[in-house]
Write an enzyme that holds these catalytic residues in place. Structure first.
Site, PDB file in Angstrom:
ATOM      1  N   HIS A  92      37.142 -74.172  70.912  1.00  0.00           N
ATOM      2  CA  HIS A  92      35.978 -74.795  70.796  1.00  0.00           C
ATOM      3  C   HIS A  92      34.848 -73.879  71.270  1.00  0.00           C
ATOM      4  CE1 HIS A  92      33.031 -77.704  69.718  1.00  0.00           C
ATOM      5  NE2 HIS A  92      33.478 -78.716  70.300  1.00  0.00           N
ATOM      6  N   ASP A  97      32.756 -74.744  66.271  1.00  0.00           N
ATOM      7  CA  ASP A  97      32.173 -76.018  66.223  1.00  0.00           C
ATOM      8  C   ASP A  97      32.909 -77.035  65.701  1.00  0.00           C
ATOM      9  OD1 ASP A  97      30.219 -75.194  67.966  1.00  0.00           O
ATOM     10  OD2 ASP A  97      28.827 -74.473  66.367  1.00  0.00           O
TER      11      ASP A  97
END
Length: 520
Positions: free
Chosen positions: A493, A497
């Site tokens: 992450h 995204d």
């Protein structure tokens, strides 16, 4: 004219290799490209073929010796050439920065009262081993090459054979002790030799485990030890018996001195099924078995923890209708294999869909290195392959340049050579995205850990038929049986995204559900 056989360079930055096994002996005829010896490096284990046909007239380097690349390790002569009389000896080519390698012996080292048994080196960069079990007791008669004790290293678990025939007169280290290579762990005397009144372990090296200081080896069976462990059998045989609830005491062994082999257990299972040889004795309470973590398992654990610490993992799961792919495969698999010589599996369909999605969303194929995002020019697909002794991830390089047939051939080739220890070092590195298929074992879905330095990994789950609601163009709903499969994308992450991860999965799903590509 004689031909020198040299230690090959098994990849860039590899400058030495350890000869783990000779597959031929001096005097044997060999064919060109026939496997001659096995080597181990810090990247790969491999069989090395003979460069020419002829007779192996001389072996210059013994098993266990580590030598630099381009060192002559053997000589192959023409048929009828006489053998070299010189004994096998290992050249002293150990790098100055590494601990000294054990000297190669043409005969086992002799002690004042018999033959020393030493901790062997089980591969390059292995400098110690843990004695997990003694298979003989002090005073027992042993035959040459008969299994004497079991060891565990961070590379392999193995049984170590006796170097000579005789009587095991002394055990110097108990089970559980970790000792450096070339350390004397036992002494074998001639038949009739006296056994010391007490077996006391020698002082362990600094790296030894605390158990090495215990003064009583586990050569006498304790009351809490399971009866199966005292029978003559390997760790693999005992694991098969445990998994299938078998009592090894009721299975006849066909090996040396009644040793129960893997074939004996599998034959019993095929004839009687699991749980069929369970002892009729009333059950007795037993303490839990405590098994130390092997070094290999410890390293895997370390890598998994490191990946979880490096990458903040997020997972997204998509269910894909694979009915179209299933029908194409069923229709084409026989002709595909006949035309191309490779089986048509589901993996090249999945790999091709991944490549297409990665080309559309290249951030999923990127890596975060030293604070910068590295956008890889090529798509190098790591394909996790489960082996009996662990897990390895060979890499299909430049997957974006391969056709469907090219992907199918590359995947089949790498998986096959992974299982026969014939991968080259550069074939297990350079991955930019990884596929892992736990669906082989029938799971619904799993959440895999990222294979560093990738930023994403795709978990492939089991393919199952399910009732699915289908809506036609007029909005009418019907229920149909479809072939459905879960796919789980694990991603870092920090640079990917959730929106990009989901877009990637939508593209991947669309490619499979509307497949319209030629398969060759």
């Amino acid at each position: 004219m004689p031909t020198d056989v040299i230690m090959p360079q098994m990849g860039e930055s590899i400058f030495e290799g350890t000869i783990t096994k000779w597959l031929k002996k001096a005097g044997d005829p060999v064919q060109k490209d026939e496997p001659l010896f096995e080597i181990s490096t810090d990247k790969v284990d491999a069989e090395i073929p003979s460069p020419v046909a002829g007779v192996l007239t001389e072996i210059k380097v013994a098993e266990g010796a580590t030598v630099e690349v381009n060192t002559v390790v053997a000589v192959i002569g023409e048929s009828g050439e006489s053998l070299a009389p010189a004994p096998v000896a290992a050249p002293a080519t150990t790098p100055a920065s590494a601990p000294a390698e054990p000297e190669a012996h043409s005969a086992p080292p002799q002690a004042a009262g018999g033959t020393n048994v030493v901790m062997p080196q089980m591969g390059e960069s292995i400098f110690e081993g843990t004695i997990t079990k003694w298979l003989k007791q002090a005073g027992d008669t042993v035959q040459k090459d008969e299994p004497l004790f079991e060891i565990s290293t961070d590379k392999v678990d193995a049984e170590i054979p006796s170097p000579v025939a005789g009587v095991l007169t002394e055990i110097k280290f108990p089970a559980g002790a970790t000792v450096e290579i070339d350390t004397v762990v036992a002494v074998i005397g001639a038949s009739g030799a006296e056994t010391p009144a007490a077996v006391a372990p020698a002082r362990a090296p600094a790296s030894a485990a605390p158990l090495a200081t215990v003064a009583v080896p586990d050569t006498a069976p304790a009351a809490s030890v399971n009866a199966n462990s005292r029978l003559r059998s390997s760790p693999l045989v005992r694991r098969i018996a445990k998994d299938n609830r078998l009592d090894l005491g009721q299975i006849a062994g066909t090996g040396s001195d009644g040793r129960i082999t893997k074939e004996d257990v599998l034959r019993h299972l095929s004839q009687h099924g699991p749980g069929s040889a369970v002892s009729t004795q009333p059950p007795t309470p037993a303490p839990p078995q405590v098994v130390p973590l092997t070094k290999m398992r410890a390293i895997i654990a370390q890598r998994m923890v490191e990946s979880m610490q490096i990458s903040p993992h997020v997972h997204t799961v998509y269910k894909v209708d694979m009915t179209r792919i299933v029908r194409i495969r069923e229709r084409e698999k026989a002709g595909f294999e006949q035309r191309n010589g490779v089986k048509l599996t589901y993996m090249p369909f999945i790999a091709a869909a991944v490549v297409e999605a990665l080309q559309t969303y290249p951030i999923v194929n990127a890596s975060l290195i030293d604070g910068s995002i590295h956008h890889h020019r090529n798509i190098n697909l790591g394909i996790a392959v489960a082996l009996e002794w662990g897990l390895i991830v060979p890499v299909v390089k430049q997957a974006e340049e391969r056709s469907f047939l090219g992907l199918a051939r590359a995947i089949a080739d790498l998986a096959g050579r992974a299982r026969t220890k014939k991968l080259l070092p550069d074939e297990v590195s350079g991955n930019t995205f990884t596929l892992t298929n736990s669906g082989l074992f029938g799971d619904e879905f799993s959440t895999p850990i990222i294979n560093q330095p990738d930023s994403a990994i795709l978990g492939i789950s089991g393919l199952k038929k399910e009732p699915v609601v289908l809506t036609d163009a007029e909005g009418n709903d019907t229920i149909a049986i479809r072939s459905m499969e879960h796919f789980c994308l694990g991603f870092d992450h920090r640079i990917i995204d959730g929106a990009d991860a989901c877009k990637f999965m939508v593209e991947f799903k669309k490619t499979l559900e509307t497949w319209d590509k030629e398969i060759g």
